[in-house]
Design an enzyme around this catalytic site. Structure first.
Site, PDB file in Angstrom:
ATOM      1  N   LYS A 249       7.071 -17.148  37.619  1.00  0.00           N
ATOM      2  CA  LYS A 249       8.459 -17.557  37.439  1.00  0.00           C
ATOM      3  C   LYS A 249       9.204 -16.890  38.587  1.00  0.00           C
ATOM      4  O   LYS A 249       9.513 -15.704  38.545  1.00  0.00           O
ATOM      5  CB  LYS A 249       8.954 -17.123  36.062  1.00  0.00           C
ATOM      6  CG  LYS A 249      10.273 -17.796  35.641  1.00  0.00           C
ATOM      7  CD  LYS A 249      11.420 -17.187  36.390  1.00  0.00           C
ATOM      8  CE  LYS A 249      12.759 -17.730  35.971  1.00  0.00           C
ATOM      9  NZ  LYS A 249      13.838 -17.179  36.832  1.00  0.00           N
TER      10      LYS A 249
ATOM     11  N   GLY B 274      11.758  -5.277  36.094  1.00  0.00           N
ATOM     12  CA  GLY B 274      13.196  -5.537  36.073  1.00  0.00           C
ATOM     13  C   GLY B 274      13.918  -4.649  35.091  1.00  0.00           C
ATOM     14  O   GLY B 274      13.527  -3.498  34.858  1.00  0.00           O
ATOM     15  N   SER B 275      14.960  -5.183  34.491  1.00  0.00           N
ATOM     16  CA  SER B 275      15.842  -4.405  33.630  1.00  0.00           C
ATOM     17  C   SER B 275      15.231  -4.177  32.250  1.00  0.00           C
ATOM     18  O   SER B 275      14.350  -4.911  31.805  1.00  0.00           O
ATOM     19  CB  SER B 275      17.182  -5.135  33.463  1.00  0.00           C
ATOM     20  OG  SER B 275      17.003  -6.342  32.711  1.00  0.00           O
TER      21      SER B 275
ATOM     22  N   GLY C  58      16.001  -7.293  30.112  1.00  0.00           N
ATOM     23  CA  GLY C  58      15.112  -8.424  30.350  1.00  0.00           C
ATOM     24  C   GLY C  58      13.717  -8.185  29.825  1.00  0.00           C
ATOM     25  O   GLY C  58      13.112  -9.055  29.181  1.00  0.00           O
ATOM     26  N   GLY C  59      13.171  -7.000  30.089  1.00  0.00           N
ATOM     27  CA  GLY C  59      11.831  -6.682  29.630  1.00  0.00           C
ATOM     28  C   GLY C  59      11.736  -6.654  28.120  1.00  0.00           C
ATOM     29  O   GLY C  59      10.755  -7.134  27.538  1.00  0.00           O
TER      30      GLY C  59
ATOM     31  N   GLU D 190       7.662  -3.176  33.525  1.00  0.00           N
ATOM     32  CA  GLU D 190       8.121  -1.933  34.146  1.00  0.00           C
ATOM     33  C   GLU D 190       9.632  -2.063  34.232  1.00  0.00           C
ATOM     34  O   GLU D 190      10.151  -2.983  34.865  1.00  0.00           O
ATOM     35  CB  GLU D 190       7.466  -1.763  35.516  1.00  0.00           C
ATOM     36  CG  GLU D 190       7.813  -0.454  36.192  1.00  0.00           C
ATOM     37  CD  GLU D 190       8.882  -0.614  37.248  1.00  0.00           C
ATOM     38  OE1 GLU D 190      10.054  -0.299  36.934  1.00  0.00           O
ATOM     39  OE2 GLU D 190       8.561  -1.043  38.354  1.00  0.00           O
TER      40      GLU D 190
ATOM     41  N   CYS E  66      13.120   1.536  41.690  1.00  0.00           N
ATOM     42  CA  CYS E  66      12.954   1.966  40.302  1.00  0.00           C
ATOM     43  C   CYS E  66      12.672   3.461  40.217  1.00  0.00           C
ATOM     44  O   CYS E  66      12.779   4.048  39.135  1.00  0.00           O
ATOM     45  CB  CYS E  66      11.839   1.171  39.629  1.00  0.00           C
ATOM     46  SG  CYS E  66      10.320   1.077  40.584  1.00  0.00           S
TER      47      CYS E  66
ATOM     48  N   GLU F  64      20.284   4.186  33.325  1.00  0.00           N
ATOM     49  CA  GLU F  64      20.091   3.967  34.758  1.00  0.00           C
ATOM     50  C   GLU F  64      21.302   3.260  35.363  1.00  0.00           C
ATOM     51  O   GLU F  64      21.826   2.297  34.793  1.00  0.00           O
ATOM     52  CB  GLU F  64      18.840   3.122  34.997  1.00  0.00           C
ATOM     53  CG  GLU F  64      18.575   2.819  36.463  1.00  0.00           C
ATOM     54  CD  GLU F  64      17.411   1.856  36.671  1.00  0.00           C
ATOM     55  OE1 GLU F  64      16.803   1.907  37.748  1.00  0.00           O
ATOM     56  OE2 GLU F  64      17.121   1.065  35.754  1.00  0.00           O
TER      57      GLU F  64
END
Length: 524
Positions: free
Chosen positions: A183, A240-241, A244-245, A264, A301, A391
């Site tokens: 994606k 990502g965030s 989202g994860g 992650e 990250c 974060e």
């Protein structure tokens, strides 16, 4: 050449009527290409092709898979300056960063090629049978890792090459024997299409089945939701965030057949300044960390977003010097206006918390350029306010002034899971702080001694993961050859005829791989 179409297997397709563009944050203008969002039917076809390809690809030898992986690396390099130009236009990142990330990407692909060509990664284990054993005969049992099935990989916003279309997740999945559906990240869809073209060319040139790879364009959540929900998809890779994860993890867990999501996500990467090191190297450390905080506009990250020290004159000098160095560091462009807006919003939320003091801010008037900022709070304030634990993705860091080592230990113990932790020590100073090290180890996936967390070496010993929410499964790494273990499962054969076993498990060991035989490690 960028077409703006999806790769559904090896066919370019654009059946939908929804389009989007990428954005040049440096010039603050849209890029010229239009990208067509994949339809439900195109996505369904991509998954079906991947499922069909899986049953062919999983039978291929390590040597054949290695040829495919090396060919992808070669085709990426053959894209030349066009790839670098598009990368820079979609990220605002400099040419040096683009070339460095390309080098890391092809290195990862070739590392996995070497791994699967040698073959011992399957962790073959053999326990031979004994029909004479009493009172119950012993069966012959043999175990190895086998691929899961089609994998969905979500491109990362901050690494268009190394963590995206042909990045570590994809390379590891191909090595394991799994087809991949990417994606593509909408912020760098052009970069993604160029890499997808390289993968398709390599697949065709090395005799891979159609459907081993597809590249899906989408500027919203619908394509990702459909992909993760499809019963033919067997695992997900995401960088990502946390938001989202976590959404993907929840979606995958609610399926009739839940599947693993290896995400992650967020990390503030705590840094501990031990007293002697702070006393002896405060100015030097401040300069080093000013560079680390602002490197790549703080869009790593592993950016050091939290620094802990004992309150006093030495920490005061460190904080003052750090602020001055950050003010002197030239501001740089962020990846996208949306990322810039998120940075400003999260930064404002942090500094508006009670008892938070701004030490230095380097204001930028250029569009999409980040205003770098250092703040400080007391240990008590940090402990009492979880908002300060979040974060802030960008060139931002909080220095926590602790009253004691005990308060520092308490802060580390209460932190959410992190990718990294760093301890700055003089000589054997750290030996006196075993409790602090123990608490740090319980919260991070990698601990660094007298360094900076920014920079992740691609090697077998690297762990890029950590307790939640740094990642969704702290037992695995997203970097290095051991990341292949995310895309496989152990499988046993019991009392199976030798001639019908995979070569990895046959008595004669035709592949000459390292195996465990009756409890003893037998080297190749």
């Amino acid at each position: 050449m960028i077409t703006g179409k999806n790769y559904i297997g090896d066919i370019l397709s654009s059946e939908g009527d929804t389009t989007f563009t990428t954005f040049n944050p440096e010039l603050n203008v849209e890029n010229p290409h239009n990208f067509t969002q994949a339809t439900e039917e195109e996505i369904e076809k991509a998954v079906t092709l991947a499922w069909e390809a899986f049953h062919i690809y999983k039978t291929f030898s390590g040597k054949k898979k290695a040829s495919f992986l090396r060919s992808i690396a070669d085709e990426i390099e053959a894209l030349g300056e066009e790839l670098i130009k598009v990368y820079c236009s979609e990220t605002g990142l400099p040419e040096g960063r683009a070339k460095g990330e390309r080098g890391r990407t092809v290195f990862q692909l070739r590392s996995f090629a070497d791994l699967v060509e040698e073959g011992s990664w399957v962790e073959a284990s053999i326990d031979t049978g004994d029909k004479t054993r009493t009172p119950v005969s012993k069966p012959d049992v043999r175990k190895m890792n086998i691929p899961l099935g089609p994998i969905v990989v979500f491109g990362a916003s901050n690494f268009p090459l190394a963590y995206s279309t042909a990045g570590g997740d994809t390379a590891a999945a191909f090595a394991a024997g799994c087809p991949v559906i990417v994606k593509s990240h909408p912020m760098h869809a052009g970069t993604g299409e160029l890499i997808a073209t390289a993968i398709i060319k390599a697949a065709q040139g090395t005799g891979m089945p159609n459907g081993i790879f597809s590249n899906i364009n989408s500027s919203d959540y619908t394509a990702g939701q459909q992909l993760v929900s499809d019963p033919k998809v067997k695992a997900v890779g995401f960088t990502g965030s946390i938001r989202g994860g976590r959404a993907l993890l929840d979606l995958a867990s609610k399926r009739e057949e839940p599947i693993p999501v290896f995400a992650e996500m967020g990390s503030i990467n705590p840094v501990i300044l031990l007293p002697k090191a702070l006393e002896n190297r405060k100015e030097e450390l401040a300069a080093t960390y000013a560079s680390s905080i602002t490197l790549g506009t703080g869009q790593f990250c592993t950016n050091p977003g939290l620094i802990l020290g004992i309150a006093g004159e030495n920490l005061d000098v460190f904080i003052s010097t750090l602020g001055n160095k950050v003010k002197e560091t030239t501001t740089t462009c962020m990846l996208h206006p949306n990322i810039h807006r998120a940075y400003e919003s999260n930064k404002e939320r942090a500094i508006n918390q009670d008892n938070t003091e701004i030490i230095a801010v380097n204001e930028s008037k250029q569009e999409n350029y980040a205003s770098q900022l250092i703040a400080t709070v007391s240990g008590k304030t940090f402990l009492q306010n979880p908002t300060l634990h979040h974060e802030v993705f960008g060139p931002f860091s909080i220095v926590v002034q602790c009253e004691s080592i005990e308060e520092m230990e308490q802060i580390i113990a209460q932190l959410e899971g992190q990718l990294t932790g760093t301890i700055i020590s003089d000589e054997n100073e750290v030996a006196s702080y075993a409790g602090l090290v123990d608490k740090m180890q319980n919260r991070v996936g990698r601990i660094i001694f007298n360094g900076v967390p920014t920079g992740v070496e691609v090697c077998p010993s690297m762990v890029h993961g950590g307790p939640y929410p740094a990642s969704t499964d702290s037992r695995f790494t997203a970097v290095g050859i051991n990341s292949i273990k995310r895309w496989v499962r152990p499988f046993s054969y019991q009392d199976w005829p030798n001639e019908l076993l995979p070569d990895e498990l046959k008595d004669e060991n035709p592949l000459q791989i390292s195996r465990v035989e009756n409890g003893k490690q037998i080297r190749a």
